[in-house]
Design a protein around this motif. Structure first.
Motif, mmCIF file in Angstrom:
data_model
loop_
_atom_site.group_PDB
_atom_site.id
_atom_site.type_symbol
_atom_site.label_atom_id
_atom_site.label_comp_id
_atom_site.label_asym_id
_atom_site.label_seq_id
_atom_site.Cartn_x
_atom_site.Cartn_y
_atom_site.Cartn_z
ATOM 1 N N GLY A 1 31.340 47.345 40.800
ATOM 2 C CA GLY A 1 32.097 47.818 41.928
ATOM 3 C C GLY A 1 32.240 49.357 42.130
ATOM 4 O O GLY A 1 32.367 50.007 42.939
ATOM 5 N N GLY B 1 30.307 43.125 42.863
ATOM 6 C CA GLY B 1 31.081 44.209 43.103
ATOM 7 C C GLY B 1 32.682 43.627 43.496
ATOM 8 O O GLY B 1 33.524 44.450 43.446
ATOM 9 N N SER B 2 32.637 42.615 44.130
ATOM 10 C CA SER B 2 33.837 41.863 44.469
ATOM 11 C C SER B 2 34.662 41.437 43.292
ATOM 12 O O SER B 2 34.030 40.165 42.828
ATOM 13 C CB SER B 2 33.916 40.937 45.776
ATOM 14 O OG SER B 2 34.774 40.170 45.637
#
Lengths: 589, 296
Positions: free
Chosen positions: B32, B241-242
């Motif tokens: 992220g 990336g979350s």
């Protein structure tokens, strides 16, 4: 071309050198190392086709290596079929697998593609375990050893591996110098620009994937017979195979056939020597060396040894700076003529497009007539570029139809539209930075021409027509804004379009540049090509356009002759402003 | 009884999934912020297992040992970033820089796995704890004690990360650097330091997850490979990336693994995971939680 002849000579020299080594070396162990160098170079080259030329980094290419190994060995075990024929079947299976894997996986871009490819060898590994093929040994065939690729003379394996390498080198070179090679490089450099220039990126990638699966399967089959003798899921589908492939390719440099060759020639002997000297005391030494090599190359020369050395050599040779010069258009060769006709070339009906929380286009309808110059104006965010993206297929409209030359083209890919004669340029010029100016334009020329030589001639011609004839060998990075805009126009014209969409071609140009560009666009039309142009500078557009289309907040505000439109009070209110009126004098009321 | 059996599989899957979730959020944090897929993530997890093992030899309970891996691995991650990843420039092209960093982590992974094999031998080791073979009984369901503790600790650490990211200035700066490095740097945020922070934290989290895993899983150098793939799947599932996405992704992986056993033999338990992975990639490449970026 002499450079072509040189490359083929170099390939012949490499093969001859390999041949000499195979004949001269005496010790069995040396032959083993030589065979390994050939095989890993070939495997690196196979990977390089999809990941180097096409730029689609695959972390699962050992899936084809493993298929090659398993299919060949199982055919020997089950049917006593010779691996010489079995290899052919293995290649067919690998190609089929590449089609089945590629079909869904190439819908993914960038890192998503790479991560997805990781999964396939893992699945194969599990399935092979489950099918009970944890360990399949090649049965000894004492009667006809050569028929079953079971040589006692190690030279035979050298020669076999060298044959595989030679074939892969020839394949790589053929791809590099073909239309497919140029298209792959274009896709790698800028996929959207490639699509807009008629390259069906999906098909190009699929072709590269299939072409890279086939040699990988052959390498797997030979590797089993020359080195392993026993096939296990871990040995052929495991991470070590892809690590070794990545190491030889990346150390040498990708996107060229010399990279994997150089990488294998250095890395394989180093790791084999270490393994044979300290390997029994330090069992992981090969892995450490490969890993360290990857890290060092990424820190020191991420583009690989081949490119680094070449760059150094070139820099020394090319110290002379290119002289700065003004672009002058060559004299006109066609008689200016051809007023717009009344034939409708492009028909846009009731087009709607929304993004999350934003209605970008609503109810847009208009016609473009053959050989006219239609200017599209509107304030920032009016939906002009979105309109172009819908027209050339980058975006699918939510509703509405687009007909081009009488054919409904809604939903076609940009490459398909380009092949039907609809070209475009971009608001921010999209080049293929690592292709020369001529090669950039050649990508466009390949729409109508398969042969490289003739595409080169078409591209050269298109460049001369925009006055860039003497910049053919330069790279986009060294061009001025005007030259870039002209190059993009030449690339678009090389596709032989009937209609071009020009997205702010005058943006960022000096007054002189604007004049050159305007003259150029007039010539494009004089050559029989219809032009739709987005532009902010009203003055320039008034000099160019036959008609204007005004967009505001995604809706068609007005359409008509420039004089009419600029006096339209609604247009003045939304876009031109009161000062425009003052400058233009009192409108006729 | 079928319901009870199903509940048992679900419970087991979630317990294991909690530890997957913890290791995956470390990977998601790194991706992220830096946009780099860290291939060496599994290797740092393996090293975390070993450190916990050595703590245990010295008499430290592995649950505490897992926590104690965090400071040294944070420092290690920071050093790896500063000394290796940050030195890859890519000639000014961010895409090339990220590609080169990815390959660098792949090399690092090879080095760590094989160097560990060289130094510590491939022999598997284990930590004996009283609770590894005990179970809590909840109605008809048995919950392995070691896994339950590991699950609880994983939740606590994930919550701690979440609080750090949302409630502290450093966390906000980190998120700003992730969203838009350029804009963040104009605001006076040291993006390189943020990358070091993210890499250090990501490594520390995965090492702690390794420590928790070590309470019930054999410790060997080759363990990295099996888990890095599960982490990739969890992170893609959650939308690259979350962090909340990766957490849920980890739980889903645990569940899928466990439920696959209902239908397929043991050696095929990861097939279910890979099929889910490919389905998500084909049908929803932005992940279950991610938002598709505009392409034009």
């Amino acid at each position: 071309m002499p450079s072509h002849a040189r490359s083929w000579l170099a390939i012949a020299a490499v093969v001859a050198f390999g041949l000499v080594l195979a004949l001269v070396l005496q010790e069995r162990y040396h032959h083993r190392v030589l065979t390994l160098v050939f095989l890993w170079a070939a495997m690196g080259l196979a990977w390089n086709i999809i990941s180097g030329y096409a730029g689609q980094i695959s972390f699962g290419h050992q899936v084809f290596f493993g298929i090659g190994a398993y299919v060949t060995v199982l055919l020997v075990v089950k049917l006593a079929l010779t691996p010489w024929i079995g290899m052919g079947i293995a290649v067919a299976v690998a190609v089929l697998a590449a089609l089945l894997i590629g079909l869904p996986t190439f819908r993914l871009a960038g890192i998503y593609f790479g991560l997805a490819t990781l999964a396939y060898p893992l699945i194969f590994r599990i399935v092979m375990d489950w099918l009970g093929y944890q360990e399949v040994a090649i049965p000894m065939m004492r009667e006809r050893p050569a028929w079953f690729m079971q040589f006692s003379e190690p030279r035979s394996f050298d020669l076999l591996a060298l044959g595989v390498l030679a074939a892969t080198l020839v394949l790589s070179r053929a791809i590099e110098t073909s239309r497919l090679g140029y298209r792959l490089r274009a896709v790698k450099e800028n996929e959207q620009a490639a699509e807009a220039m008629g390259v069906d990126a999906f098909r190009a990638k699929m072709a590269a994937y299939v072409l890279s699966a086939a040699p990988a399967a052959v390498v797997g089959a030979v590797y089993i017979h020359a080195i392993l003798f026993i096939v296990t899921p871990d040995a052929v589908f495991g991470l070590l195979v892809i690590s070794q492939t990545l190491v030889v390719s990346l150390v040498g440099g990708i996107g060229t056939l010399w990279g994997p060759l150089i990488g294998a020639a250095i890395m394989v002997p180093v790791s084999e020597v270490l393994d044979s000297t300290v390997g029994d005391r330090l069992p992981g030494i090969q892995g450490v060396v490969y890993g360290a090599a990857l890290m060092l190359i990424m820190l020191g020369a991420p583009e690989g040894l081949y490119w680094r050395v070449r760059q150094a050599v070139r820099a020394r040779a090319e110290r002379r700076a290119a002289p700065a010069r003004a672009v002058t258009l060559p004299p006109m060769d066609t008689t200016p003529a051809s007023a717009p006709t009344s034939t409708v070339l492009l028909e846009v009906r009731d087009v709607w497009k929304a993004f999350i929380g934003l209605q970008a286009l609503s109810e847009v309808s208009f016609d473009v007539r053959e050989r006219e110059i239609l200017g599209v104006i509107g304030p920032n965010g009016a939906g002009k570029t979105t309109l172009f993206n819908v027209l050339n297929g980058f975006l699918l409209p939510d509703r509405g139809t687009i007909r081009f030359r009488g054919e409904t083209v809604t939903g076609l890919r940009p490459s398909g539209l380009c092949r039907r004669g609809l070209g475009r340029t971009f608001q921010v010029v999209r080049t293929f930075p690592r292709l020369s100016v001529l090669e950039n334009v050649m990508v466009g020329a390949f729409v109508g021409e398969r042969a490289v030589g003739r595409a080169r001639a078409i591209a050269g011609d298109a460049l001369s027509r925009v006055g860039l004839g003497d910049r053919a060998d330069a790279f986009p990075g060294g061009l001025t804004t005007l030259e870039l805009r002209l190059m993009e126009l030449a690339r678009c014209l090389a596709t032989a379009p009937r209609l071009v969409l020009l997205d702010e071609p005058l943006a960022g140009l000096s007054t002189d540049g604007v004049d050159v560009m305007i003259a150029m666009i007039r010539r494009v039309r004089a050559g029989g090509v219809t032009v739709v142009i987005i532009e902010h500078t009203m003055q320039a557009l008034l000099r160019l356009a036959d008609r204007l289309l005004v967009l505001d907040q995604g809706r068609r505000l007005a359409e008509g002759a420039p004089a009419e439109v600029t006096r339209n009070p609604v247009v003045v209110e939304a876009y031109l402003g009161k000062r425009w009126l003052a400058r233009m004098g009192t409108p006729a009321c | 009884m079928v319901v009870a059996e199903l509940a048992q599989y679900v419970a087991t899957g979630l317990l294991v999934g909690g530890v997957y979730a913890l290791m995956s959020i470390g990977l998601a944090l790194i991706f992220g912020v830096m946009r780099v897929v860290n291939f060496a993530q599994g290797d740092f997890m393996m090293l975390g297992m070993y450190l916990t093992y050595f703590y245990a030899l010295a008499g430290v309970d592995p649950l505490l040992g897992a926590l104690l891996t965090i400071p040294p691995f944070f420092v290690l991650g920071w050093i790896v970033h500063r000394g290796l990843l940050a030195r890859v420039t890519g000639g000014g092209d961010p895409q090339r820089q990220m590609d080169a960093q990815l390959i660098l982590t792949l090399g690092l992974s090879l080095v760590i796995t094989n160097a560990t094999t060289m130094i510590l031998t491939p022999t598997p080791r284990g930590i004996r704890t009283a609770y590894a073979t005990q179970a809590f009984t909840v109605g008809p369901i048995l919950l392995n004690e070691a896994r339950s503790y590991a699950f609880a600790m994983a939740l606590v650490l994930a919550a701690a990360l979440w609080l750090f990211l949302t409630r502290t200035d450093a966390g906000r700066a980190l998120r700003a650097a992730a969203d838009d490095p350029e804009a963040a740097s104009y605001q006076g945020i040291d993006v390189r330091a943020m990358h070091g922070l993210a890499f250090g934290a990501g490594i520390a989290l995965v090492a702690a997850a390794g420590g928790l895993l070590a309470t019930y899983y054999p410790i060997e150098p080759s363990v990295a490979v099996n888990f890095i793939v599960l982490m990739f799947v969890a992170v893609v599932l959650g939308g690259l990336g979350s962090i909340p996405g990766a957490f849920v992704g980890g739980l889903v992986i645990g569940l899928v693994q466990s439920l696959t056993l209902l239908a397929l033999p043991f050696q095929l338990q990861n097939t279910g995971v890979f099929i889910v992975f490919l389905l998500v990639l084909y049908l929803r490449p932005q992940g279950l939680f991610g938002r598709r970026a505009r392409t034009v």
